[in-house]
Design an enzyme around this catalytic site. Structure first.
Site, PDB file in Angstrom:
ATOM      1  CB  CYS A  53     -91.167  72.329 -35.985  1.00  0.00           C
ATOM      2  SG  CYS A  53     -89.996  73.450 -36.744  1.00  0.00           S
ATOM      3  CG  HIS A  95     -87.788  73.877 -31.325  1.00  0.00           C
ATOM      4  ND1 HIS A  95     -88.418  72.665 -31.512  1.00  0.00           N
ATOM      5  CD2 HIS A  95     -88.007  74.590 -32.463  1.00  0.00           C
ATOM      6  CE1 HIS A  95     -88.988  72.649 -32.712  1.00  0.00           C
ATOM      7  NE2 HIS A  95     -88.754  73.809 -33.304  1.00  0.00           N
ATOM      8  CD  GLU A  96     -87.351  78.355 -33.133  1.00  0.00           C
ATOM      9  OE1 GLU A  96     -86.784  78.396 -34.241  1.00  0.00           O
ATOM     10  OE2 GLU A  96     -88.515  77.931 -32.994  1.00  0.00           O
ATOM     11  CG  HIS A  99     -84.825  75.234 -36.458  1.00  0.00           C
ATOM     12  ND1 HIS A  99     -85.243  74.322 -37.396  1.00  0.00           N
ATOM     13  CD2 HIS A  99     -85.883  75.411 -35.617  1.00  0.00           C
ATOM     14  CE1 HIS A  99     -86.485  73.964 -37.148  1.00  0.00           C
ATOM     15  NE2 HIS A  99     -86.896  74.598 -36.068  1.00  0.00           N
TER      16      HIS A  99
END
Length: 139
Positions: A53, A95-96, A99
């Site tokens: 990342c 993954h995003e 966030h």
């Protein structure tokens, strides 16, 4: 890249899977914006993939994620969509999405592994790392 990574508390992220998709792979690369997304379903087999990342430079770890997702989101024209994604694209979206949910990939590793990289994580949080891109540190 997700908005929280640049200090914005809004539910938006963008993806570009071109760097991750090999030419001989069945997966087609996409570039897309996801506004106000909600993952509706995660399914399929969980599989390990070595993730990294921009927010945590020079650290990569094997992360277990579902192979298939169904997501509701708005596009760059604020039109709603419900789409299914699989493989690398599903992984990048998860993954995003993490966030914007306040989760980073190191939150998904074992406590033992986290202890092993604790010093490196501490150095990153203090800005004691050299990277080839600008980083913003919140102190």
């Amino acid at each position: 890249l997700a908005a929280p990574q640049i200090g914005k508390s809004i539910r938006i992220f963008i993806i570009d899977t071109n760097p991750l998709v090999e030419e001989d792979n069945d997966t087609h690369p996409i570039k897309r914006v996801f506004i106000n997304p909600t993952i509706l379903d995660e399914s399929g087999e969980k599989w390990l993939f070595n993730e990294g990342c921009l927010s945590i430079p020079d650290i990569r770890e094997d992360i277990l994620r579902y192979s298939d997702i169904k997501i509701k989101y708005q596009d760059h024209r604020f039109e709603w969509h419900i789409d299914k994604f699989d493989g690398v694209t599903a992984r990048v979206i998860q993954h995003e999405y993490d966030h914007i949910e306040g989760i980073i990939f190191t939150d998904r590793i074992s406590p033992l592994r986290k202890r092993m990289i604790k010093r490196r994580l501490h150095n990153i949080s203090k800005g004691e790392i050299d990277v080839s891109y600008n980083m913003r540190f919140h102190r």
